[in-house]
Design an enzyme around this catalytic site. Structure first.
Site, PDB file in Angstrom:
ATOM      1  CE  LYS A  13      -2.102  -1.218   3.959  1.00 42.66           C
ATOM      2  NZ  LYS A  13      -1.531  -2.389   4.284  1.00 42.66           N
ATOM      3  NE  ARG A  88      -3.860  -2.089  10.336  1.00 44.61           N
ATOM      4  CZ  ARG A  88      -2.973  -1.360   9.824  1.00 44.61           C
ATOM      5  NH1 ARG A  88      -3.127  -0.146   9.310  1.00 44.61           N
ATOM      6  NH2 ARG A  88      -1.772  -2.007   9.699  1.00 44.61           N
ATOM      7  NE  ARG A 122       7.947  -2.915   5.707  1.00 47.13           N
ATOM      8  CZ  ARG A 122       6.380  -2.396   6.210  1.00 47.13           C
ATOM      9  NH1 ARG A 122       5.617  -2.333   5.145  1.00 47.13           N
ATOM     10  NH2 ARG A 122       5.995  -2.833   7.282  1.00 47.13           N
ATOM     11  NE  ARG A 149       6.624  -0.480   9.949  1.00 51.07           N
ATOM     12  CZ  ARG A 149       5.318  -0.767   9.542  1.00 51.07           C
ATOM     13  NH1 ARG A 149       5.184   0.093   8.359  1.00 51.07           N
ATOM     14  NH2 ARG A 149       4.448  -1.273  10.182  1.00 51.07           N
ATOM     15  NE  ARG A 160       2.746  -5.276  11.261  1.00 50.52           N
ATOM     16  CZ  ARG A 160       3.831  -5.155  10.302  1.00 50.52           C
ATOM     17  NH1 ARG A 160       4.929  -5.843  10.602  1.00 50.52           N
ATOM     18  NH2 ARG A 160       3.987  -4.344   9.525  1.00 50.52           N
TER      19      ARG A 160
HETATM   20  P1  AMP Z   1       1.019   0.020   9.331  1.00 48.26           P
HETATM   21  O1  AMP Z   1       2.398   1.138   9.130  1.00 48.26           O
HETATM   22  O2  AMP Z   1      -0.078   0.373   8.605  1.00 48.26           O
HETATM   23  O3  AMP Z   1       1.492  -1.387   9.252  1.00 48.26           O
HETATM   24  O4  AMP Z   1       0.568   0.141  10.835  1.00 48.26           O
HETATM   25  C1  AMP Z   1       1.528  -0.215  11.926  1.00 48.26           C
HETATM   26  C2  AMP Z   1       0.734  -0.299  13.262  1.00 48.26           C
HETATM   27  O5  AMP Z   1       0.106   0.772  13.495  1.00 48.26           O
HETATM   28  C3  AMP Z   1      -0.290  -1.531  13.209  1.00 48.26           C
HETATM   29  O6  AMP Z   1       0.055  -2.923  13.427  1.00 48.26           O
HETATM   30  C4  AMP Z   1      -1.175  -0.992  14.524  1.00 48.26           C
HETATM   31  O7  AMP Z   1      -0.742  -1.358  15.626  1.00 48.26           O
HETATM   32  C5  AMP Z   1      -1.225   0.699  14.299  1.00 48.26           C
HETATM   33  N1  AMP Z   1      -2.120   1.154  13.262  1.00 48.26           N
HETATM   34  C6  AMP Z   1      -2.182   1.803  12.258  1.00 48.26           C
HETATM   35  N2  AMP Z   1      -3.128   1.828  11.524  1.00 48.26           N
HETATM   36  C7  AMP Z   1      -3.988   1.822  12.166  1.00 48.26           C
HETATM   37  C8  AMP Z   1      -5.605   1.578  12.309  1.00 48.26           C
HETATM   38  N3  AMP Z   1      -6.337   2.143  11.297  1.00 48.26           N
HETATM   39  N4  AMP Z   1      -6.090   1.079  13.500  1.00 48.26           N
HETATM   40  C9  AMP Z   1      -5.595   0.658  14.765  1.00 48.26           C
HETATM   41  N5  AMP Z   1      -4.194   0.401  14.584  1.00 48.26           N
HETATM   42  C10 AMP Z   1      -3.386   0.855  13.482  1.00 48.26           C
END
Ligand code: AMP
Length: 206
Positions: A13, A88, A122, A149, A160
């Site tokens: 994404k 989400r 990554r 990360r 996740r």
């Molecule tokens: P991402 O960078 O999108 O993979 O997000 C990393 C982490 O941030 C996720 O594993 C969640 O812990 C938190 N996170 C990001 N977006 C959301 C969301 N819309 N709702 C809840 N937690 C989120």
């Protein structure tokens, strides 16, 4: 244009958002990036979010909805955007629906095995934030230092993915019912995937 980018973590994404930003000048709103920024700055929001992010769990809906609500309110009238990592949960999707009208939801599909491989490989650039992989020893875009990360380790990746299947996948039906879902096969090179995205978006307009 107002888009939602949907897909498992590591589905691409963020990478596709960079291409879409270049081509369509859309604002890229990534909840993960906003949360990580808060975490690095040590804000109360960041400290609260860290408890969940470290375990690969979702930050509570109320916290994320308030954060994204403020970001959406800060956009210029009629400014196009892409949401990356939000919504989400169905609750978050209902909140978004109450705030604005989305034009399309691009769902990036990849197998779990590919996701694990991609996330373990990554790398992110410390200087420009570009997403790349450990086949490089520095950032291919700017030469900056690369880092992994904190949540890109096998245990957190598995949780996740579990969260994605249990909570986020329900959004596929949610957006299908609203005739907004555009599904794209997200295997292959980023440029090939982007061609598919462009094809879908132009087809959707007609
Ligand atoms: P991402 O960078 O999108 O993979 O997000 C990393 C982490 O941030 C996720 O594993 C969640 O812990 C938190 N996170 C990001 N977006 C959301 C969301 N819309 N709702 C809840 N937690 C989120």
């Amino acid at each position: 244009m107002k888009l939602v980018l949907l897909g498992a973590p590591g589905a691409g994404k963020g990478t596709q958002a960079v291409f879409l930003k270049e081509r369509h000048g859309l604002a890229h709103i990534s909840t993960g990036d906003i949360l990580r920024h808060n975490l690095n700055q040590g804000t109360p929001l960041g400290l609260e979010a860290k408890k969940y992010m470290d375990k690969g769990e979702l930050v509570p809906d109320e916290v994320v909805m308030q954060m994204i609500g403020e970001r959406l309110d800060s956009l210029k009238p009629d400014e196009g955007f892409m949401l990356d990592g939000f919504p989400r949960t169905v609750k978050q999707a209902e909140f978004l629906e109450s705030k604005t009208k989305i034009d399309g939801v691009i769902m990036f599909t990849v197998s779990d095995d590919d996701i694990v491989k991609r996330l373990l490989n990554r790398a992110v650039c410390r200087s420009c934030g570009a997403i790349t992989n450990w086949d490089n020893d520095k950032c291919p875009s700017c030469g900056g230092e690369l880092y992994r990360r904190a949540d890109d380790n096998e245990e957190t990746i598995r949780s996740r993915l579990k969260v994605f299947h249990e909570q986020t996948e329900a959004l596929i039906e949610f957006y299908k019912a609203r005739k907004l879902l555009l599904e794209v096969d997200a295997t292959g090179m980023p440029e090939e995937i982007f061609e598919r995205v462009i094809g879908l978006l132009s087809h959707d307009k007609n």
